[in-house]
Design a protein around this motif. Structure first.
Motif, short mmCIF file in Angstrom:
data_model
loop_
_atom_site.label_atom_id
_atom_site.label_comp_id
_atom_site.label_asym_id
_atom_site.label_seq_id
_atom_site.Cartn_x
_atom_site.Cartn_y
_atom_site.Cartn_z
N LEU A 191 0.73 -1.41 0.06
CA LEU A 191 0.00 -0.24 -0.12
C LEU A 191 0.90 1.27 -0.05
O LEU A 191 1.74 1.44 0.59
N LEU A 192 0.13 2.16 -0.64
CA LEU A 192 0.67 3.55 -0.50
C LEU A 192 -0.43 4.39 0.25
O LEU A 192 -1.70 4.24 -0.61
N CYS A 193 -0.28 5.06 1.26
CA CYS A 193 -1.17 5.94 2.02
C CYS A 193 -0.69 7.12 2.08
O CYS A 193 0.51 7.23 2.35
N LEU A 194 -1.92 8.08 2.07
CA LEU A 194 -1.69 9.37 2.27
C LEU A 194 -2.45 9.80 3.38
O LEU A 194 -3.50 9.39 3.55
N TRP A 195 -1.66 10.78 4.28
CA TRP A 195 -2.60 10.86 5.79
C TRP A 195 -2.45 12.42 5.90
O TRP A 195 -1.46 13.23 5.47
N ASP A 196 -3.42 12.84 6.74
CA ASP A 196 -3.57 14.24 7.20
C ASP A 196 -3.60 14.16 8.67
O ASP A 196 -4.48 13.63 9.41
N CYS A 197 -2.59 14.71 9.36
CA CYS A 197 -2.64 14.60 10.62
C CYS A 197 -3.57 15.09 11.41
O CYS A 197 -3.99 14.96 12.72
N ARG A 198 -4.23 16.08 10.87
CA ARG A 198 -5.49 16.66 11.33
C ARG A 198 -6.80 15.86 11.58
O ARG A 198 -7.73 16.06 12.12
N LYS A 199 -6.73 14.55 10.87
CA LYS A 199 -7.78 13.64 10.72
C LYS A 199 -7.07 12.24 10.93
O LYS A 199 -6.65 11.51 10.01
N PRO A 200 -6.72 11.78 12.23
CA PRO A 200 -6.21 10.84 12.70
C PRO A 200 -6.59 9.32 12.41
O PRO A 200 -6.14 8.38 12.75
N GLY A 201 -7.97 9.45 11.91
CA GLY A 201 -8.44 8.04 11.72
C GLY A 201 -7.90 6.97 10.34
O GLY A 201 -6.78 6.96 10.50
N ALA A 202 -8.56 7.05 9.26
CA ALA A 202 -8.17 6.27 7.99
C ALA A 202 -7.31 7.27 7.12
O ALA A 202 -7.47 8.66 7.45
N PRO A 203 -6.61 6.79 6.49
CA PRO A 203 -5.68 7.49 5.34
C PRO A 203 -6.67 8.28 4.43
O PRO A 203 -7.91 7.73 3.99
N THR A 204 -6.22 9.58 3.99
CA THR A 204 -7.03 10.24 3.06
C THR A 204 -6.99 9.84 1.38
O THR A 204 -8.08 9.80 0.69
N HIS A 205 -5.85 8.94 1.30
CA HIS A 205 -5.80 8.12 -0.04
C HIS A 205 -5.01 6.84 0.48
O HIS A 205 -4.26 6.81 1.11
N ARG A 206 -5.58 5.79 -0.37
CA ARG A 206 -4.87 4.45 -0.04
C ARG A 206 -4.98 3.58 -1.39
O ARG A 206 -6.13 3.66 -1.96
N VAL A 207 -3.89 3.36 -1.73
CA VAL A 207 -3.77 2.90 -3.35
C VAL A 207 -2.85 1.48 -3.13
O VAL A 207 -1.83 1.36 -2.28
N GLU A 208 -3.05 0.63 -3.73
CA GLU A 208 -2.42 -0.64 -3.85
C GLU A 208 -1.25 -0.36 -4.97
O GLU A 208 -1.63 -0.32 -6.04
N ALA A 209 -0.17 -0.02 -4.66
CA ALA A 209 0.92 0.37 -5.42
C ALA A 209 1.81 -0.62 -6.23
O ALA A 209 2.45 -0.18 -6.92
N SER A 210 1.58 -1.67 -6.05
CA SER A 210 2.43 -2.86 -6.46
C SER A 210 1.71 -4.34 -5.99
O SER A 210 0.88 -4.35 -5.16
N GLU A 211 2.07 -5.20 -6.60
CA GLU A 211 1.99 -6.67 -6.29
C GLU A 211 2.83 -7.43 -5.25
O GLU A 211 2.63 -8.10 -4.81
N HIS A 212 3.86 -6.43 -5.09
CA HIS A 212 4.96 -7.00 -4.01
C HIS A 212 5.07 -5.62 -2.94
O HIS A 212 4.54 -4.67 -2.90
#
Length: 136
Positions: free
Chosen positions: A80-101
């Protein structure tokens, strides 16, 4: 804090003393190294300001966004590639399967603030570099 060893570290270029860490324990911690410390049996310690959880395997790398002080990214052995916002500590703002590995590292583009590069490996020893646009 963390319960296992880690690899990813990143200083925030917009906020003095702010440090990110990623670990085998699947967690990302935000630290204020200028903040309060405690002492236990003669050893000093510091608790993280915030702990982020979304990865299901080791967090291999973390990076603060160079232009947005509250934004950071993480990648891990869960692909996974995740993008986060510290002001929203729950789930990532973006979440992408960036590879099969496993995804080993990430880097934000310092000129185009929407671009992120990731590097991943493969069981055969090859690898890949990918570029992502956070607007998509």
């Amino acid at each position: 804090g963390h319960t296992q060893e880690g690899y990813g570290l990143s200083w925030n270029e917009r906020r003095e003393g702010m440090l990110l860490s990623g670990s085998y324990d699947h967690k990302i911690c935000v630290w204020d190294v200028d903040g309060d410390t405690g002492e236990d049996d003669g050893e000093r310690y510091m608790d993280p300001l915030t702990t982020f959880r979304a990865h299901t395997d080791a967090v291999a790398d973390v990076a603060w966004h160079p232009h947005h002080a509250d934004t950071f990214g993480s990648v891990g052995d869960d692909s996974l590639l995740c993008l986060w916002d510290c002001r929203k500590p729950g789930a990532p703002t973006h979440r992408v399967e960036a590879s099969e590995h496993h995804v080993n590292s990430l880097a934000f583009n310092h000129i185009d603030s929407h671009l992120i590069a990731t590097a991943s490996g493969s069981p055969s020893g090859g690898g890949a570099v990918s570029v992502w646009d956070s607007r998509r």
